[in-house]
Design an enzyme around this catalytic site. Structure first.
Site, PDB file in Angstrom:
ATOM      1  N   HIS A   1      -7.342  -0.763   5.731  1.00 30.09           N
ATOM      2  CA  HIS A   1      -6.292   0.160   6.183  1.00 30.09           C
ATOM      3  C   HIS A   1      -6.141   1.285   5.155  1.00 30.09           C
ATOM      4  O   HIS A   1      -6.134   2.461   5.504  1.00 30.09           O
ATOM      5  CB  HIS A   1      -4.985  -0.615   6.348  1.00 30.09           C
ATOM      6  CG  HIS A   1      -3.833   0.207   6.827  1.00 30.09           C
ATOM      7  ND1 HIS A   1      -3.770   0.743   8.093  1.00 30.09           N
ATOM      8  CD2 HIS A   1      -2.681   0.565   6.205  1.00 30.09           C
ATOM      9  CE1 HIS A   1      -2.633   1.419   8.224  1.00 30.09           C
ATOM     10  NE2 HIS A   1      -1.956   1.319   7.101  1.00 30.09           N
TER      11      HIS A   1
ATOM     12  N   ASP B   1       5.937   4.940   4.979  1.00 28.37           N
ATOM     13  CA  ASP B   1       6.887   4.035   5.631  1.00 28.37           C
ATOM     14  C   ASP B   1       6.968   2.683   4.930  1.00 28.37           C
ATOM     15  O   ASP B   1       7.718   1.799   5.356  1.00 28.37           O
ATOM     16  CB  ASP B   1       6.545   3.860   7.118  1.00 28.37           C
ATOM     17  CG  ASP B   1       5.143   3.330   7.357  1.00 28.37           C
ATOM     18  OD1 ASP B   1       4.217   3.708   6.629  1.00 28.37           O
ATOM     19  OD2 ASP B   1       4.957   2.520   8.298  1.00 28.37           O
ATOM     20  N   HIS B   2       6.231   2.536   3.837  1.00 34.25           N
ATOM     21  CA  HIS B   2       6.281   1.316   3.024  1.00 34.25           C
ATOM     22  C   HIS B   2       6.846   1.569   1.622  1.00 34.25           C
ATOM     23  O   HIS B   2       7.169   0.605   0.923  1.00 34.25           O
ATOM     24  CB  HIS B   2       4.889   0.693   2.913  1.00 34.25           C
ATOM     25  CG  HIS B   2       4.337   0.224   4.226  1.00 34.25           C
ATOM     26  ND1 HIS B   2       4.205  -1.101   4.557  1.00 34.25           N
ATOM     27  CD2 HIS B   2       3.919   0.928   5.320  1.00 34.25           C
ATOM     28  CE1 HIS B   2       3.710  -1.203   5.790  1.00 34.25           C
ATOM     29  NE2 HIS B   2       3.537   0.015   6.266  1.00 34.25           N
TER      30      HIS B   2
ATOM     31  N   HIS C   1       1.414   4.006   1.922  1.00 41.94           N
ATOM     32  CA  HIS C   1       1.921   4.822   3.037  1.00 41.94           C
ATOM     33  C   HIS C   1       3.442   4.969   2.986  1.00 41.94           C
ATOM     34  O   HIS C   1       4.156   4.040   2.607  1.00 41.94           O
ATOM     35  CB  HIS C   1       1.477   4.235   4.381  1.00 41.94           C
ATOM     36  CG  HIS C   1       0.027   4.481   4.680  1.00 41.94           C
ATOM     37  ND1 HIS C   1      -0.691   3.785   5.622  1.00 41.94           N
ATOM     38  CD2 HIS C   1      -0.848   5.370   4.138  1.00 41.94           C
ATOM     39  CE1 HIS C   1      -1.932   4.236   5.660  1.00 41.94           C
ATOM     40  NE2 HIS C   1      -2.058   5.194   4.770  1.00 41.94           N
TER      41      HIS C   1
ATOM     42  N   HIS D   1       4.820  -4.673  11.183  1.00 47.19           N
ATOM     43  CA  HIS D   1       5.051  -3.852  12.376  1.00 47.19           C
ATOM     44  C   HIS D   1       5.182  -4.724  13.618  1.00 47.19           C
ATOM     45  O   HIS D   1       4.501  -5.742  13.748  1.00 47.19           O
ATOM     46  CB  HIS D   1       3.911  -2.849  12.594  1.00 47.19           C
ATOM     47  CG  HIS D   1       3.894  -1.736  11.607  1.00 47.19           C
ATOM     48  ND1 HIS D   1       4.762  -0.665  11.668  1.00 47.19           N
ATOM     49  CD2 HIS D   1       3.125  -1.528  10.506  1.00 47.19           C
ATOM     50  CE1 HIS D   1       4.506   0.159  10.662  1.00 47.19           C
ATOM     51  NE2 HIS D   1       3.527  -0.351   9.947  1.00 47.19           N
TER      52      HIS D   1
ATOM     53  N   HIS E   1       0.853  -1.198   0.000  1.00 46.61           N
ATOM     54  CA  HIS E   1       0.000   0.000   0.000  1.00 46.61           C
ATOM     55  C   HIS E   1       0.887   1.246   0.000  1.00 46.61           C
ATOM     56  O   HIS E   1       2.105   1.153   0.099  1.00 46.61           O
ATOM     57  CB  HIS E   1      -0.972  -0.006   1.183  1.00 46.61           C
ATOM     58  CG  HIS E   1      -0.330   0.116   2.534  1.00 46.61           C
ATOM     59  ND1 HIS E   1       0.447  -0.888   3.087  1.00 46.61           N
ATOM     60  CD2 HIS E   1      -0.352   1.115   3.465  1.00 46.61           C
ATOM     61  CE1 HIS E   1       0.857  -0.511   4.286  1.00 46.61           C
ATOM     62  NE2 HIS E   1       0.391   0.709   4.529  1.00 46.61           N
TER      63      HIS E   1
ATOM     64  N   ASP F   1      -0.159  -3.866   6.332  1.00 42.92           N
ATOM     65  CA  ASP F   1      -0.797  -3.352   7.547  1.00 42.92           C
ATOM     66  C   ASP F   1      -2.251  -3.800   7.659  1.00 42.92           C
ATOM     67  O   ASP F   1      -3.057  -3.130   8.314  1.00 42.92           O
ATOM     68  CB  ASP F   1      -0.724  -1.821   7.575  1.00 42.92           C
ATOM     69  CG  ASP F   1       0.677  -1.306   7.868  1.00 42.92           C
ATOM     70  OD1 ASP F   1       1.588  -2.129   8.076  1.00 42.92           O
ATOM     71  OD2 ASP F   1       0.869  -0.074   7.866  1.00 42.92           O
TER      72      ASP F   1
END
Length: 258
Positions: free
Chosen positions: A117, A57-58, A55, A176, A53, A138
Site C-alpha cells: 500500500h 487519514d492515519h 497517509h 476501513h 503508514h 491498509d
C-alpha cells in the site's frame, strides 16, 4: 482485561483505541477530535500512539494529540519518517521484527513490515495467552486488501502471505469499513463460494443495524478473502493464472476497476 473500541472517523475510517485501567493506546489517529472526545468521555489517559503508514487519514491527528498528551510515546514506521510531515516528539521509529512494550497496559507488539500500500507500511501484532491481535492499517481489509499506491503487487502478495502465517484465531483490526464492497467483489471472483454468500448477508445485516463489520479473524478471511486465497489451484485455473502471485496481480488490477 483489555478492551478495543472502534472510533469512526471521516467516512469509512476506524481509529482503534486499546484501553485498560484508565490508560489508552490509539492506532492511526487521522482525526484528533474523535480521539479526544472518546478519551474525555471515558476518563482515559493516552499513553501511546501507533502509526502504520504516512497517509493523511492515519496521521493528521498527531500534532493536536501530541500537544495534549506530551508523555504519550509515538511509534512510527522507520522507512516512512521522511514522509510523515508532522513534527514528532517522544517518538520511536520501528522496523521489521522490532518488539515494543507498553508498560501502562502490559501489552507487547511485534512489528511486521508489509510494503505494498505504501513502501514503509508496518503492522502491529499483539500475541499472548489472552489474545492474538493484528492492527494492519491498509494492508489487509476484510475480504480485500489495500490499493498499491507505492509498492508492487509482488510486495503486497508477500506482505499478505506473511500476515496469513499468523494463527487462525487472530483478530484483524483493519482501518476501513470496506467489507461489503469487498465481499461483492469476492463474489464475482468466486460465485460459488458459499462462505462469501453467507458472510455478505451477515455483514449487510450488521450494517443495517448500525453495527460495524470488524474486527474479523484470519480464519474467516481464509474462507472469504480472494487475496488470501491465491494459492488455491482451482482459483488459479478458473482465472487462467499460472501461480499465486500472478493471480494476485490479476485480482488487484481487476479490483481497481471494480
Amino acid at each position: 482485561m483489555h478492551q478495543v473500541t472502534a472510533l469512526p472517523a471521516f467516512k469509512y475510517n476506524y481509529i482503534w483505541c486499546i484501553h485498560s485501567a484508565g490508560k489508552a493506546i490509539v492506532v492511526d489517529p487521522g482525526d484528533a477530535d474523535v480521539v479526544q472526545h472518546y478519551l474525555q468521555a471515558n476518563n482515559l489517559q493516552l499513553v501511546a500512539i501507533l502509526i502504520t503508514h504516512h497517509h493523511w487519514d492515519h496521521v493528521d491527528g498527531l500534532p493536536q494529540l501530541q500537544q495534549q498528551w506530551q508523555n504519550a510515546t509515538l511509534y512510527l514506521p522507520a522507512a516512512e519518517q521522511h514522509k510523515i510531515k508532522h513534527a514528532a516528539q517522544n517518538y520511536q521509529y520501528l522496523s521489521a521484527d522490532d518488539l515494543i512494550t507498553i508498560p501502562d497496559l502490559a501489552i507487547n507488539f511485534r512489528i511486521i513490515s508489509t510494503p505494498g500500500h505504501t513502501l514503509g507500511h508496518i503492522c502491529y501484532v499483539a500475541e499472548d495467552a489472552e489474545k492474538n491481535w493484528l492492527f494492519c492499517g491498509d494492508t489487509l481489509f476484510s475480504a480485500g486488501c489495500g490499493r498499491l499506491f507505492e509498492g508492487s503487487a509482488a510486495q503486497m502478495h508477500q506482505s499478505l502471505t506473511l500476515l496469513n502465517q499468523l494463527p487462525a484465531d487472530t483478530l484483524v483490526f483493519c482501518t476501513h469499513e470496506y467489507t461489503i464492497s469487498n465481499l461483492k467483489f469476492a463474489l464475482e471472483v468466486e460465485p460459488d463460494n458459499q462462505a462469501v454468500v453467507e458472510h455478505l448477508d451477515f455483514c449487510q445485516n450488521l450494517r443495517q443495524q448500525g453495527q460495524i463489520t470488524l474486527p474479523t479473524t484470519l480464519k474467516i478471511e481464509r474462507l472469504i478473502n480472494p487475496f488470501l486465497r491465491c494459492e488455491q489451484p482451482q482459483l488459479q485455473q478458473q482465472w487462467q493464472q499460472t501461480n499465486a502471485q500472478n493471480l494476485f496481480t490479476f485480482l488487484r488490477d481487476w479490483k481497481n476497476r471494480f
